[in-house]
Design a protein around this motif. Sequence first.
Motif, PDB file in Angstrom:
ATOM      1  N   PRO A 199      43.510  33.902  50.538  1.00 42.18           N
ATOM      2  CA  PRO A 199      42.697  33.781  49.101  1.00 42.18           C
ATOM      3  C   PRO A 199      42.963  33.560  48.159  1.00 42.18           C
ATOM      4  CG  PRO A 199      43.524  35.480  49.946  1.00 42.18           C
ATOM      5  CD  PRO A 199      43.601  35.054  50.733  1.00 42.18           C
ATOM      6  N   ALA A 200      42.078  32.672  47.356  1.00 43.00           N
ATOM      7  CA  ALA A 200      42.861  32.131  46.519  1.00 43.00           C
ATOM      8  C   ALA A 200      43.318  33.093  44.632  1.00 43.00           C
ATOM      9  CB  ALA A 200      42.333  30.599  45.873  1.00 43.00           C
ATOM     10  N   ALA A 201      44.144  32.930  43.932  1.00 46.14           N
ATOM     11  CA  ALA A 201      43.752  33.698  42.887  1.00 46.14           C
ATOM     12  C   ALA A 201      41.969  34.172  42.062  1.00 46.14           C
ATOM     13  CB  ALA A 201      45.061  32.932  41.905  1.00 46.14           C
ATOM     14  N   HIS A 202      41.906  35.488  42.029  1.00 48.08           N
ATOM     15  CA  HIS A 202      40.749  35.996  42.349  1.00 48.08           C
ATOM     16  C   HIS A 202      40.223  35.501  40.331  1.00 48.08           C
ATOM     17  CE1 HIS A 202      37.074  38.456  41.682  1.00 48.08           C
ATOM     18  NE2 HIS A 202      37.287  38.562  40.772  1.00 48.08           N
ATOM     19  N   ALA A 203      39.367  33.949  40.084  1.00 54.06           N
ATOM     20  CA  ALA A 203      39.411  33.532  39.039  1.00 54.06           C
ATOM     21  C   ALA A 203      38.215  34.845  38.109  1.00 54.06           C
ATOM     22  CB  ALA A 203      39.062  32.529  39.181  1.00 54.06           C
ATOM     23  N   ALA A 204      37.936  34.413  36.909  1.00 52.06           N
ATOM     24  CA  ALA A 204      36.726  35.333  36.015  1.00 52.06           C
ATOM     25  C   ALA A 204      35.328  34.731  37.429  1.00 52.06           C
ATOM     26  CB  ALA A 204      36.443  34.971  34.777  1.00 52.06           C
TER      27      ALA A 204
ATOM     28  N   SER B  36      29.484  45.907  37.795  1.00 47.40           N
ATOM     29  CA  SER B  36      29.290  45.760  36.260  1.00 47.40           C
ATOM     30  C   SER B  36      30.166  44.418  35.865  1.00 47.40           C
ATOM     31  CB  SER B  36      30.696  45.801  35.554  1.00 47.40           C
ATOM     32  OG  SER B  36      31.925  44.987  36.652  1.00 47.40           O
ATOM     33  N   LEU B  37      28.917  43.930  35.204  1.00 46.24           N
ATOM     34  CA  LEU B  37      28.660  42.411  34.658  1.00 46.24           C
ATOM     35  C   LEU B  37      30.424  41.214  34.754  1.00 46.24           C
ATOM     36  CD1 LEU B  37      26.545  42.494  31.003  1.00 46.24           C
ATOM     37  CD2 LEU B  37      25.553  41.606  33.887  1.00 46.24           C
ATOM     38  N   ASP B  38      31.474  42.676  34.978  1.00 41.62           N
ATOM     39  CA  ASP B  38      32.738  41.168  34.860  1.00 41.62           C
ATOM     40  C   ASP B  38      33.159  40.975  36.110  1.00 41.62           C
ATOM     41  OD1 ASP B  38      33.534  43.777  35.243  1.00 41.62           O
ATOM     42  OD2 ASP B  38      35.150  43.475  33.200  1.00 41.62           O
ATOM     43  N   GLY B  39      32.033  41.329  37.268  1.00 40.99           N
ATOM     44  CA  GLY B  39      32.263  41.428  38.020  1.00 40.99           C
ATOM     45  C   GLY B  39      33.963  42.730  39.127  1.00 40.99           C
ATOM     46  N   ARG B  40      34.986  43.140  38.029  1.00 41.98           N
ATOM     47  CA  ARG B  40      35.433  44.128  38.551  1.00 41.98           C
ATOM     48  C   ARG B  40      35.375  46.044  38.899  1.00 41.98           C
ATOM     49  NH1 ARG B  40      39.287  42.031  34.914  1.00 41.98           N
ATOM     50  NH2 ARG B  40      41.189  44.131  35.447  1.00 41.98           N
ATOM     51  N   HIS B  41      34.465  46.218  38.774  1.00 47.08           N
ATOM     52  CA  HIS B  41      33.375  47.665  39.162  1.00 47.08           C
ATOM     53  C   HIS B  41      32.307  47.774  39.884  1.00 47.08           C
ATOM     54  CE1 HIS B  41      32.653  52.088  38.528  1.00 47.08           C
ATOM     55  NE2 HIS B  41      34.288  52.199  38.896  1.00 47.08           N
ATOM     56  N   LEU B  42      32.689  48.445  40.901  1.00 44.30           N
ATOM     57  CA  LEU B  42      31.018  48.686  41.500  1.00 44.30           C
ATOM     58  C   LEU B  42      31.309  50.176  42.287  1.00 44.30           C
ATOM     59  CD1 LEU B  42      29.467  47.341  43.666  1.00 44.30           C
ATOM     60  CD2 LEU B  42      30.844  47.414  45.530  1.00 44.30           C
ATOM     61  N   THR B  43      30.628  50.629  42.256  1.00 44.14           N
ATOM     62  CA  THR B  43      29.751  52.165  42.538  1.00 44.14           C
ATOM     63  C   THR B  43      28.820  51.909  44.260  1.00 44.14           C
ATOM     64  OG1 THR B  43      28.181  52.588  40.772  1.00 44.14           O
ATOM     65  CG2 THR B  43      30.276  53.102  40.642  1.00 44.14           C
TER      66      THR B  43
ATOM     67  N   THR C 274      28.535  38.893  42.207  1.00 44.90           N
ATOM     68  CA  THR C 274      29.644  38.627  42.276  1.00 44.90           C
ATOM     69  C   THR C 274      30.216  37.067  43.015  1.00 44.90           C
ATOM     70  OG1 THR C 274      30.787  39.460  40.896  1.00 44.90           O
ATOM     71  CG2 THR C 274      32.109  37.436  41.562  1.00 44.90           C
ATOM     72  N   HIS C 275      30.072  37.084  44.568  1.00 42.95           N
ATOM     73  CA  HIS C 275      30.471  36.891  45.554  1.00 42.95           C
ATOM     74  C   HIS C 275      28.871  35.971  45.555  1.00 42.95           C
ATOM     75  CE1 HIS C 275      29.629  35.652  50.299  1.00 42.95           C
ATOM     76  NE2 HIS C 275      31.105  35.869  50.105  1.00 42.95           N
ATOM     77  N   THR C 276      27.843  36.611  45.215  1.00 45.43           N
ATOM     78  CA  THR C 276      26.834  35.091  45.833  1.00 45.43           C
ATOM     79  C   THR C 276      26.863  33.818  44.191  1.00 45.43           C
ATOM     80  OG1 THR C 276      24.940  36.792  46.413  1.00 45.43           O
ATOM     81  CG2 THR C 276      24.223  35.068  44.785  1.00 45.43           C
ATOM     82  N   ALA C 277      27.272  34.848  43.063  1.00 48.00           N
ATOM     83  CA  ALA C 277      27.022  34.129  41.922  1.00 48.00           C
ATOM     84  C   ALA C 277      28.386  32.929  42.246  1.00 48.00           C
ATOM     85  CB  ALA C 277      27.585  34.554  40.900  1.00 48.00           C
ATOM     86  N   ARG C 278      29.350  33.112  42.941  1.00 47.19           N
ATOM     87  CA  ARG C 278      30.524  31.971  43.434  1.00 47.19           C
ATOM     88  C   ARG C 278      29.852  31.334  44.522  1.00 47.19           C
ATOM     89  NH1 ARG C 278      36.131  33.477  43.027  1.00 47.19           N
ATOM     90  NH2 ARG C 278      35.177  34.138  40.853  1.00 47.19           N
TER      91      ARG C 278
END
Length: 283
Positions: free
Chosen positions: A28-33, A105-112, A162-166
């Motif tokens: 995996p590449a480094a996790h970009a925004a 979260s909108l920044d893709g950093r937190h998930l419940t 975020t996966h879909t956006a990527r």
Amino acid sequence: MTIRPPRHQTTLLAALAPACLTLALLCPAAHAAAPTSPLVSQQAVYDLGLVESAGGQTLSATGRMSYSVLKTCLGWSSHQRLDIQSVTRKQGEEHLLSDYAAQESLDGRHLTFKSQETRNGKLLRVVSGEASLAPDGAGVVQYRQPLAKTLRLPVGTLFPVTHTARILSAARQGEKDLTTPLFDGTLPDGPEDTYVTLLTWSPPPAGNTPYQHLQKLASGHVHIAFYDRNAHTMMPEYEMGMRYFANGVSDQLHLDFGDFKMQGTLSTLDLPPTPTCTQDTAP
């Protein structure tokens, strides 16, 4: 958005259990925004029908899936309900119900997250908890159910929206494939690996859809294979294909459960308005 399959090892879904990609694919590449992508809120319903049965063990299968993803000023709220009724030679009639809900979260950093599955009215499993990611995509998941425990997430992990956006970002840029760990909270033992094949990306108008607001968007066909990071096999646990539109809506679903395959037709679609926020972060 990425559709989550039912996960429990039942006779209905006997072949499900993600398998591992070769090490050559697990870099995996480094996790970009989180990539900028015009994802929209959506409420969709798909009618499911049997198209193929391996070995003829599944005599019939029908179902329906409702899928809701709503954007707020704080994040994405998603809910998926998958209802499959089948008849198999060995078990007879079976009714599998899978219910999944998450907040990302909108920044893709937190998930419940919380997922629940039943078969013939009997509860099979509940998985719930929360997860967070560092800027490089490494992180941690804290499970509440079925057992309270903490697991590490590898570098490059993505959450579902975020996966879909990527995927959409890669398709627009003309890329042919995408490999990344995905954590959505449907499994009690951490993330799985995904290998995405981007088959086509075509400019509008998109044909063969009755929804006029989708006809005005670029679209492309995508195939996603899900692999178990803890298994030592080249075979995916679950595969699916769909046509993605530039706003994240999908149609022409093809769901491969191993012992049978189903096709999903988008039967209803509503696109609720997206709120206007003072600080709006992609995806």
